[in-house]
Write an enzyme that holds these catalytic residues in place. Structure first.
Site, short mmCIF file in Angstrom:
data_model
loop_
_atom_site.label_atom_id
_atom_site.label_comp_id
_atom_site.label_asym_id
_atom_site.label_seq_id
_atom_site.Cartn_x
_atom_site.Cartn_y
_atom_site.Cartn_z
N HIS A 117 40.68 4.36 66.38
CA HIS A 117 40.89 5.45 66.36
C HIS A 117 41.51 5.92 64.89
CE1 HIS A 117 40.42 5.85 70.36
NE2 HIS A 117 41.59 5.16 70.69
N CYS A 118 41.58 4.88 64.05
CA CYS A 118 42.06 5.17 62.56
C CYS A 118 40.90 5.16 61.76
CB CYS A 118 43.24 4.18 62.19
SG CYS A 118 44.01 4.42 60.68
#
Length: 356
Positions: free
Chosen positions: A143-144
């Site tokens: 998710h980064c």
């Protein structure tokens, strides 16, 4: 010219291409218990593998922490500076009390473990290309992206591993990400949005976090699942689409995000896959990679139940028992009659499974 990094120094040839460090585990005043994540799962996986006599401490590759210079290969300086604010880290890790801690404590107790896992993914990328396969027992922070963290992911380790390979390893110019965590991998999707060298396949529960419509545009093969999807349908979809993805484009490396949050009962995943289903899933992906002689890097990603560590260990043991991972197995899988026979058998198993 790429900067010099310790992450790409040769690993001892006696080691398994399994990367880990005791620094992966987040243990701090019980704060880690405020997030559903099992913050010690990585160490538990290693302990199970040691109990089964697959590995010993001196036979695994010790992960090193990614430095700022390493992280800047992908991240913006502005983003890394933001992590100097404890409340930002509290938001990303979803552990609110972290906001009230002095940042030097947050750096040491929360971010250093995540930076070490990120270093582990970058190291495992190089090992996978050298040895045919590698597993980082941590990582998978999908998710980064370069300038934004979230969902417990503070560093874009998947993007970093791929960019490091593109910049530093001759002959690696195409990569496929097979993201089988229960959540959409919006971080690497945003990072590789317009990069035709990277093919993304993502299989996820369509109703849960992050629901990032913009990032979905980067997915070449999108498989959106309903709540409570079970083994038979799931394995059939994974098998069909992994084969399809690798037939459409033969990459120089596969990054496999093997989240275990698809497990039945996971509080965040919303799917209903059995432990045996997870083991079978990993087998399907490794067979597809090995039969085509494509190096594969596996990261462990999400998984929010106490039993996930045992399942990850069981899966690694199963891959070993099937000859899909082996200390000596340099990319020769397709020439190995044992592996070839096994691949034929498994194709048959899956056909039988889909006919039931």
């Amino acid at each position: 010219r790429p900067h010099r990094t310790e992450l790409y120094e040769e690993a001892p040839s006696a080691c398994w291409p399994i990367v880990y460090s005791p620094d992966y585990n987040i243990t701090f005043l019980g704060l880690e218990k405020l997030h559903p994540f099992d913050a010690g799962k990585w160490g538990k996986v290693i302990n199970f593998l040691k109990e089964e006599k697959l590995i010993a401490d001196d036979l695994i590759v010790q992960a090193r922490e990614a430095t700022d210079e390493d992280l800047l290969v992908v991240h913006t300086r502005r983003y890394l500076n933001k992590l100097k604010w404890s409340f930002v880290v509290a938001t990303i890790t979803e552990i609110p009390p972290v906001a009230f801690l002095p940042n030097f404590v947050v750096q040491r107790k929360v971010l250093k473990p995540l930076r070490t896992q990120t270093g582990g993914t970058i190291m495992a990328g190089k090992l996978a290309v050298d040895r045919g396969w590698a597993i980082n027992v941590g990582g998978g922070f999908h998710h980064c992206s370069s300038d934004k963290g979230g969902g417990f992911c503070a560093y874009a380790d998947i993007t970093l591993a791929i960019k490091f390979l593109f910049e530093r390893v001759q002959g690696v110019s195409k990569a496929t990400i097979i993201d089988l965590d229960a959540h959409q991998g919006n971080g690497h999707e945003r990072d590789f949005m317009d990069d035709h060298r990277v093919y993304i396949m993502d299989v996820y529960n369509r109703y849960i976090y992050p629901g990032d419509g913009f990032a979905k545009r980067a997915i070449k093969r999108k498989v959106e699942l309903e709540w409570g999807t079970e083994d038979t349908e799931y394995l059939q979809k994974v098998h069909t689409h992994v084969e399809g993805a690798l037939n459409e484009l033969k990459p120089d490396v596969i990054v496999y995000n093997a989240g275990t949050d698809i497990l039945d009962g996971d509080p965040l995943g919303g799917l209903a896959i059995s432990p045996q289903g997870i083991v079978k899933r990993d087998e399907v992906v490794f067979k597809a990679a090995r039969s085509r002689r494509i190096p594969i890097l596996m990261v462990t990603s999400g998984g929010y139940q106490k039993r996930t560590a045992r399942i990850i260990a069981d899966s690694i043991l199963n891959l070993h028992n099937l000859g899909l991972i082996d200390k000596e197995l340099v990319v020769r899988g397709a020439g190995n009659p044992k592996v070839e026979q096994m691949i034929r058998d498994s194709a048959k198993d899956l056909t039988d499974l889909s006919l039931q």
